[in-house]
Design an enzyme around this catalytic site. Structure first.
Site, PDB file in Angstrom:
ATOM      1  N   GLU A 115      34.249  25.791  37.373  1.00 17.36           N
ATOM      2  CA  GLU A 115      33.976  24.837  38.992  1.00 17.36           C
ATOM      3  C   GLU A 115      32.782  24.121  38.547  1.00 17.36           C
ATOM      4  O   GLU A 115      32.407  22.823  38.713  1.00 17.36           O
ATOM      5  CB  GLU A 115      33.980  25.164  40.299  1.00 17.36           C
ATOM      6  N   GLU A 135      40.587  32.855  39.649  1.00 13.13           N
ATOM      7  CA  GLU A 135      40.695  33.322  41.190  1.00 13.13           C
ATOM      8  C   GLU A 135      42.139  34.095  41.926  1.00 13.13           C
ATOM      9  O   GLU A 135      41.964  35.482  42.360  1.00 13.13           O
ATOM     10  CB  GLU A 135      40.161  32.229  42.780  1.00 13.13           C
TER      11      GLU A 135
HETATM   12  N1  DAK Z   1      30.883  38.943  38.731  1.00 12.80           N
HETATM   13  C1  DAK Z   1      30.205  40.231  38.894  1.00 12.80           C
HETATM   14  N2  DAK Z   1      29.781  40.851  37.706  1.00 12.80           N
HETATM   15  C2  DAK Z   1      30.525  40.050  36.358  1.00 12.80           C
HETATM   16  C3  DAK Z   1      31.463  38.979  36.579  1.00 12.80           C
HETATM   17  C4  DAK Z   1      31.655  38.848  37.667  1.00 12.80           C
HETATM   18  N3  DAK Z   1      32.064  37.455  37.797  1.00 12.80           N
HETATM   19  N4  DAK Z   1      32.158  38.851  34.976  1.00 12.80           N
HETATM   20  C5  DAK Z   1      31.117  39.980  34.598  1.00 12.80           C
HETATM   21  N5  DAK Z   1      30.436  40.606  35.137  1.00 12.80           N
HETATM   22  C6  DAK Z   1      29.631  41.697  34.991  1.00 12.80           C
HETATM   23  C7  DAK Z   1      30.907  42.694  34.216  1.00 12.80           C
HETATM   24  O1  DAK Z   1      30.847  43.668  35.503  1.00 12.80           O
HETATM   25  C8  DAK Z   1      29.541  43.641  33.166  1.00 12.80           C
HETATM   26  O2  DAK Z   1      28.734  44.356  33.969  1.00 12.80           O
HETATM   27  P1  DAK Z   1      28.576  46.249  34.077  1.00 12.80           P
HETATM   28  O3  DAK Z   1      30.002  46.879  34.066  1.00 12.80           O
HETATM   29  O4  DAK Z   1      28.322  46.925  32.793  1.00 12.80           O
HETATM   30  O5  DAK Z   1      27.403  45.930  34.812  1.00 12.80           O
HETATM   31  C9  DAK Z   1      29.340  42.759  32.528  1.00 12.80           C
HETATM   32  O6  DAK Z   1      29.171  41.520  33.437  1.00 12.80           O
HETATM   33  C10 DAK Z   1      29.862  42.286  31.601  1.00 12.80           C
HETATM   34  O7  DAK Z   1      31.359  42.113  31.609  1.00 12.80           O
HETATM   35  P2  DAK Z   1      32.697  42.851  30.855  1.00 12.80           P
HETATM   36  O8  DAK Z   1      32.434  44.123  30.286  1.00 12.80           O
HETATM   37  O9  DAK Z   1      33.732  42.785  31.344  1.00 12.80           O
HETATM   38  O10 DAK Z   1      32.686  41.719  29.132  1.00 12.80           O
HETATM   39  P3  DAK Z   1      34.255  41.557  28.536  1.00 12.80           P
HETATM   40  O11 DAK Z   1      33.105  41.198  27.095  1.00 12.80           O
HETATM   41  O12 DAK Z   1      34.250  43.034  28.254  1.00 12.80           O
HETATM   42  O13 DAK Z   1      34.783  41.098  29.084  1.00 12.80           O
HETATM   43  C11 DAK Z   1      35.038  39.247  30.915  1.00 12.80           C
HETATM   44  C12 DAK Z   1      34.093  40.005  29.380  1.00 12.80           C
HETATM   45  C13 DAK Z   1      34.226  37.776  30.528  1.00 12.80           C
HETATM   46  C14 DAK Z   1      36.442  38.824  29.936  1.00 12.80           C
HETATM   47  C15 DAK Z   1      35.313  40.037  31.933  1.00 12.80           C
HETATM   48  O14 DAK Z   1      33.716  40.124  32.109  1.00 12.80           O
HETATM   49  C16 DAK Z   1      35.519  38.710  33.498  1.00 12.80           C
HETATM   50  O15 DAK Z   1      36.624  39.117  33.554  1.00 12.80           O
HETATM   51  N6  DAK Z   1      34.575  38.892  34.563  1.00 12.80           N
HETATM   52  C17 DAK Z   1      35.429  38.295  35.503  1.00 12.80           C
HETATM   53  C18 DAK Z   1      35.859  37.120  35.796  1.00 12.80           C
HETATM   54  C19 DAK Z   1      36.413  36.181  36.703  1.00 12.80           C
HETATM   55  O16 DAK Z   1      37.370  36.355  37.000  1.00 12.80           O
HETATM   56  N7  DAK Z   1      35.117  35.459  36.557  1.00 12.80           N
HETATM   57  C20 DAK Z   1      35.420  34.917  38.393  1.00 12.80           C
HETATM   58  C21 DAK Z   1      35.548  35.515  39.859  1.00 12.80           C
HETATM   59  S1  DAK Z   1      35.832  35.344  41.056  1.00 12.80           S
HETATM   60  C22 DAK Z   1      35.624  31.801  47.880  1.00 12.80           C
HETATM   61  C23 DAK Z   1      34.422  31.232  46.829  1.00 12.80           C
HETATM   62  C24 DAK Z   1      33.760  31.519  45.623  1.00 12.80           C
HETATM   63  C25 DAK Z   1      34.909  31.270  44.710  1.00 12.80           C
HETATM   64  C26 DAK Z   1      36.396  31.778  45.696  1.00 12.80           C
HETATM   65  C27 DAK Z   1      36.156  31.792  46.517  1.00 12.80           C
HETATM   66  N8  DAK Z   1      35.503  31.529  49.268  1.00 12.80           N
HETATM   67  C28 DAK Z   1      34.870  32.293  49.226  1.00 12.80           C
HETATM   68  C29 DAK Z   1      36.863  30.748  49.034  1.00 12.80           C
HETATM   69  C30 DAK Z   1      34.837  31.693  43.550  1.00 12.80           C
HETATM   70  C31 DAK Z   1      35.753  32.648  43.243  1.00 12.80           C
HETATM   71  C32 DAK Z   1      35.212  33.376  41.813  1.00 12.80           C
HETATM   72  O17 DAK Z   1      34.484  32.502  40.082  1.00 12.80           O
END
Ligand code: DAK
Length: 261
Positions: A115, A135
């Protein structure tokens, strides 16, 4: 107050670079990071010399892996909405900058990261970049404008697929879908961003500002209203020194030197 989770530098006159700097968390956006970005962008909006902003992430793995899930998970509904308001105002501040913003996506651009890139005027990506709005896998819809900016950029069918499935797409798919302008080898990404920025910084600043605004604002108007807005802006440009200089330089067969007045 000085920024904690971003780096701001000026690699060349008029070209600013904002680097989100939480590489251990894959540059995930927590509250502090969003506040840092918003404050830096608001300051930049007042910088008379600014011509282009490049936004990128620290490290070679991630642009921004989304909002910080660990910080977000414990939020109440009210806190969640406040967080969303902070995110929305941050990406809007980027979009509102009166000069072009280039996102140099050097890895994951997920959720809030995708975004934030969408609020930039150009997206260029490294070959290993990955885009997605995951999300729905976390029990929430996109919260930083993704449901609106993504369909405006790539059309509703493809945006719907990304948003409702939560599946990611690679850089080549993002290129073919029009989400990304260019894809480069990772080690050339920032050099290419700089090259693009140099080109943009030589253009007439007021004409660039007007053009950017017309493209963005016109998208929400009828063709007739948008053309009328363009018509007024075109007339306004003839009141600038840059119009005089640009046309005179062409006739005198020399390079224009724009003052931004
Ligand atoms: N948040 C926090 N930590 C994160 C993170 C995230 N989004 N993405 C990665 N990390 C952290 C991991 O927890 C890990 O930390 P430790 O465990 O080492 O302490 C470190 O970064 C390295 O990540 P991985 O070990 O997981 O690395 P991999 O290479 O295995 O995997 C990955 C990379 C990007 C595929 C995976 O980390 C992943 O799936 N991350 C989450 C991606 C995700 O789901 N992003 C979307 C986030 S939700 C709203 C307001 C805002 C939003 C929604 C609603 N309202 C209030 C209405 C926004 C939402 C989002 O953006």
């Amino acid at each position: 107050m000085s920024a904690v989770n971003i780096l701001m530098d000026t690699p060349e006159t008029g070209i600013y670079r904002l680097t989100v700097n939480r590489p251990k968390q894959l540059n995930a956006l927590n509250q502090q990071t969003l506040e840092d970005i918003r404050s830096a962008v608001q300051d930049l909006a007042q910088a008379a010399d600014a011509r282009v902003l490049i936004v990128t992430g620290s490290g070679d793995k991630s642009f921004i892996a989304g909002a910080d899930i660990k910080q977000m998970q414990a939020k109440s509904a009210v806190e969640g909405q406040r967080f969303s308001t902070l995110g929305l105002s941050t990406v809007q501040a980027l979009s509102d900058l009166p000069f072009p913003v280039i996102a140099a996506v050097n890895g994951y651009a997920l959720g809030g990261g995708c975004e934030l890139a969408l609020a930039c005027d150009w997206i260029i990506a490294a070959e290993h970049a990955t885009f997605g709005q995951p999300e729905v896998k976390l029990g929430v819809p996109p919260g930083f404008g993704g449901t609106q900016r993504l369909p405006r950029r790539i059309g509703s069918a493809r945006a719907m697929e990304m948003i409702v499935s939560g599946n990611t797409i690679d850089a080549q798919t993002a290129l073919s879908w029009g989400l990304v302008n260019h894809v480069y080898p990772a080690d050339q990404l920032l050099a290419e961003a700089m090259q693009m920025a140099r080109t943009l910084s030589k253009r007439a600043p007021l004409a660039v500002e007007l053009s950017k605004k017309l493209v963005l604002d016109g998208a929400d108007l009828s063709l007739e209203q948008a053309n009328s807005m363009e018509n007024r802006a075109f007339g306004l440009a003839f009141a600038t020194d840059d119009q005089t200089e640009g046309m005179r330089a062409f006739i005198e067969k020399r390079k224009a030197v724009f003052s931004g007045r």
